[in-house]
Design a protein around this motif. Structure first.
Motif, PDB file in Angstrom:
ATOM      1  N   LEU A 202       0.855  -1.187   0.000  1.00  0.00           N
ATOM      2  CA  LEU A 202       0.000   0.000   0.000  1.00  0.00           C
ATOM      3  C   LEU A 202       0.888   1.232   0.000  1.00  0.00           C
ATOM      4  O   LEU A 202       1.683   1.436   0.920  1.00  0.00           O
ATOM      5  CB  LEU A 202      -0.914   0.022   1.224  1.00  0.00           C
ATOM      6  N   THR A 203       0.767   2.039  -1.050  1.00  0.00           N
ATOM      7  CA  THR A 203       1.530   3.279  -1.167  1.00  0.00           C
ATOM      8  C   THR A 203       0.563   4.452  -1.114  1.00  0.00           C
ATOM      9  O   THR A 203      -0.370   4.526  -1.922  1.00  0.00           O
ATOM     10  CB  THR A 203       2.325   3.329  -2.488  1.00  0.00           C
ATOM     11  N   SER A 220       3.397  -9.570   8.442  1.00  0.00           N
ATOM     12  CA  SER A 220       4.800  -9.613   8.028  1.00  0.00           C
ATOM     13  C   SER A 220       4.945  -9.573   6.516  1.00  0.00           C
ATOM     14  O   SER A 220       6.023  -9.257   5.999  1.00  0.00           O
ATOM     15  CB  SER A 220       5.467 -10.874   8.586  1.00  0.00           C
ATOM     16  N   GLY A 221       3.877  -9.862   5.784  1.00  0.00           N
ATOM     17  CA  GLY A 221       3.912  -9.808   4.324  1.00  0.00           C
ATOM     18  C   GLY A 221       3.444  -8.496   3.747  1.00  0.00           C
ATOM     19  O   GLY A 221       3.360  -8.331   2.525  1.00  0.00           O
ATOM     20  N   SER A 222       3.162  -7.529   4.617  1.00  0.00           N
ATOM     21  CA  SER A 222       2.634  -6.235   4.170  1.00  0.00           C
ATOM     22  C   SER A 222       3.747  -5.218   3.954  1.00  0.00           C
ATOM     23  O   SER A 222       4.733  -5.195   4.692  1.00  0.00           O
ATOM     24  CB  SER A 222       1.660  -5.667   5.210  1.00  0.00           C
ATOM     25  N   GLU A 223       3.568  -4.375   2.939  1.00  0.00           N
ATOM     26  CA  GLU A 223       4.433  -3.223   2.724  1.00  0.00           C
ATOM     27  C   GLU A 223       3.582  -1.964   2.829  1.00  0.00           C
ATOM     28  O   GLU A 223       2.543  -1.853   2.185  1.00  0.00           O
ATOM     29  CB  GLU A 223       5.109  -3.283   1.359  1.00  0.00           C
ATOM     30  N   SER A 240      -4.407  -3.498  16.046  1.00  0.00           N
ATOM     31  CA  SER A 240      -3.968  -4.058  17.321  1.00  0.00           C
ATOM     32  C   SER A 240      -2.602  -3.474  17.654  1.00  0.00           C
ATOM     33  O   SER A 240      -1.931  -2.895  16.806  1.00  0.00           O
ATOM     34  CB  SER A 240      -3.893  -5.589  17.260  1.00  0.00           C
ATOM     35  N   SER A 241      -2.191  -3.645  18.887  1.00  0.00           N
ATOM     36  CA  SER A 241      -0.886  -3.142  19.332  1.00  0.00           C
ATOM     37  C   SER A 241      -0.239  -4.185  20.241  1.00  0.00           C
ATOM     38  O   SER A 241      -0.859  -4.596  21.230  1.00  0.00           O
ATOM     39  CB  SER A 241      -1.056  -1.816  20.078  1.00  0.00           C
ATOM     40  N   PRO A 242       0.973  -4.660  19.909  1.00  0.00           N
ATOM     41  CA  PRO A 242       1.775  -4.218  18.764  1.00  0.00           C
ATOM     42  C   PRO A 242       1.252  -4.772  17.442  1.00  0.00           C
ATOM     43  O   PRO A 242       0.622  -5.824  17.405  1.00  0.00           O
ATOM     44  CB  PRO A 242       3.159  -4.781  19.083  1.00  0.00           C
ATOM     45  N   GLN A 243       1.526  -4.047  16.359  1.00  0.00           N
ATOM     46  CA  GLN A 243       1.159  -4.462  15.011  1.00  0.00           C
ATOM     47  C   GLN A 243       2.423  -4.781  14.233  1.00  0.00           C
ATOM     48  O   GLN A 243       3.376  -4.001  14.237  1.00  0.00           O
ATOM     49  CB  GLN A 243       0.391  -3.363  14.296  1.00  0.00           C
ATOM     50  N   VAL A 244       2.434  -5.938  13.554  1.00  0.00           N
ATOM     51  CA  VAL A 244       3.570  -6.338  12.745  1.00  0.00           C
ATOM     52  C   VAL A 244       3.363  -5.858  11.315  1.00  0.00           C
ATOM     53  O   VAL A 244       2.277  -6.005  10.753  1.00  0.00           O
ATOM     54  CB  VAL A 244       3.756  -7.867  12.768  1.00  0.00           C
ATOM     55  N   VAL A 245       4.424  -5.282  10.726  1.00  0.00           N
ATOM     56  CA  VAL A 245       4.402  -4.889   9.320  1.00  0.00           C
ATOM     57  C   VAL A 245       5.740  -5.286   8.712  1.00  0.00           C
ATOM     58  O   VAL A 245       6.789  -5.135   9.353  1.00  0.00           O
ATOM     59  CB  VAL A 245       4.140  -3.371   9.167  1.00  0.00           C
ATOM     60  N   GLY A 246       5.710  -5.833   7.516  1.00  0.00           N
ATOM     61  CA  GLY A 246       6.942  -6.271   6.880  1.00  0.00           C
ATOM     62  C   GLY A 246       7.857  -5.118   6.537  1.00  0.00           C
ATOM     63  O   GLY A 246       9.012  -5.055   6.967  1.00  0.00           O
ATOM     64  N   THR A 247       7.345  -4.156   5.761  1.00  0.00           N
ATOM     65  CA  THR A 247       8.126  -2.990   5.343  1.00  0.00           C
ATOM     66  C   THR A 247       7.357  -1.717   5.666  1.00  0.00           C
ATOM     67  O   THR A 247       6.165  -1.614   5.370  1.00  0.00           O
ATOM     68  CB  THR A 247       8.422  -3.039   3.827  1.00  0.00           C
ATOM     69  N   LEU A 248       8.051  -0.762   6.261  1.00  0.00           N
ATOM     70  CA  LEU A 248       7.456   0.533   6.575  1.00  0.00           C
ATOM     71  C   LEU A 248       8.412   1.625   6.126  1.00  0.00           C
ATOM     72  O   LEU A 248       9.573   1.667   6.551  1.00  0.00           O
ATOM     73  CB  LEU A 248       7.192   0.665   8.074  1.00  0.00           C
TER      74      LEU A 248
END
Length: 293
Positions: A202-203, A220-223, A240-248
């Motif tokens: 998502l850009t 973990s597969g999200s950008e 949710s917190s903590p939230q995992v994101v692959g790339t930020l």
């Protein structure tokens, strides 16, 4: 005008002085010439619209009992589908609002084309739009508003002119899922519901505005790539917190601030090249490159 059968021959140019309603299983309107309804509406509750001419109308609406085989040209200020399964064979231009409140719109081959004029808003509220050999022309600036229950983003958000998305679903528990990678050159407003990125990118080249009932869900597969040339606060609220994101990644102007509304764990890659990140009392951590615990 409420009629069972309307026929406009190819040599006729008809201007109406009122609204037109078709409401009968055998009702039909065949337009091979020109039907200029001006500021009026064409409503098809039951019946069939056919022909190869031109329909000029302020508003056309199709209910579940409506059928459209019309293969000419439609110029509409507002186009509403309230439940019909439309195989769009006409070259259709929408000037202001496309409201898909149910049913489906498949843009067919041949002359099937859906063109959005500058400033058009698409409202997705239970309906769908897809390609079936036709053309989706959305190069001019337009926006999409997602309403109703859970849904998946599709063709409606694929135009190069996409300049804004509003997520305002029926409840905070409803979800709007990305159907693939999405680039938005404009603002993202999440008023109610959860935007689910999934294993996609998502850009957002614009501002992110959220409400207490709106959030973003990543994995973990999200950008998530955020870039803003404007000034102000970009509120990043996760489901949710903590939230995992692959790339930020965040690249903002000197006046742009990305404010975290929860803890974030970056599992792959983090990059901050401009603007300010306000942790807001939360933690930004993870094992990804560029993250300092």
């Amino acid at each position: 005008i409420t009629a069972d059968h309307i026929i406009i021959g190819s040599s006729f140019n008809v201007t109406t002085s009122g609204n037109i309603t078709l409401n009968g299983a055998l009702a039909s309107m065949q337009v091979d010439g020109v039907l200029d309804a001006g500021a009026h509406t064409v409503s098809v509750v039951q019946g069939t619209v056919s022909g190869t001419g031109q329909i000029i109308v302020n508003q056309i609406s199709l209910a579940a009992g409506a059928a459209m085989t019309f293969a000419g040209q439609i110029d509409a200020h507002t186009f509403i589908n309230n439940g019909s399964a439309i195989a769009l064979a006409a070259a259709t231009s929408v000037e202001s609002s496309l409201q898909l409140n149910g049913g489906s719109m498949a843009i067919g081959s041949g002359s099937g084309e859906l063109s959005l004029e500058s400033g058009t808003q698409i409202v997705m509220n239970g309906g769908t739009v897809s390609l079936s050999g036709g053309v989706f022309n959305a190069a001019q600036a337009y926006t999409v508003s997602y309403q109703g229950g859970s849904a998946t983003i599709g063709l409606e958000a694929s135009g190069s002119g996409l300049s804004g998305i509003e997520v305002d679903l029926s409840s905070s528990g409803a979800q709007l899922a990305l159907g693939g990678d999405l680039v938005l050159n404009g603002n993202l407003d999440i008023d109610q519901g959860t935007l689910v990125v999934g294993n996609n990118s998502l850009t957002v080249n614009g501002m992110i505005n959220g409400d207490v009932n709106g959030s973003i869900s990543t994995s973990s597969g999200s950008e998530l790539h955020i870039s803003s040339s404007g000034s102000g606060m970009l509120g990043l609220t996760f489901s949710s917190s903590p939230q995992v994101v692959g790339t930020l990644t965040f690249d903002g102007s000197s006046g742009a601030t990305l404010q975290l509304m929860g803890d974030v764990e970056v599992s792959s890659s983090f990059d901050h090249s401009g603007g300010t990140i306000d942790l807001n009392g939360h933690q930004l951590s993870g094992t990804g490159s560029g993250v300092a615990d």
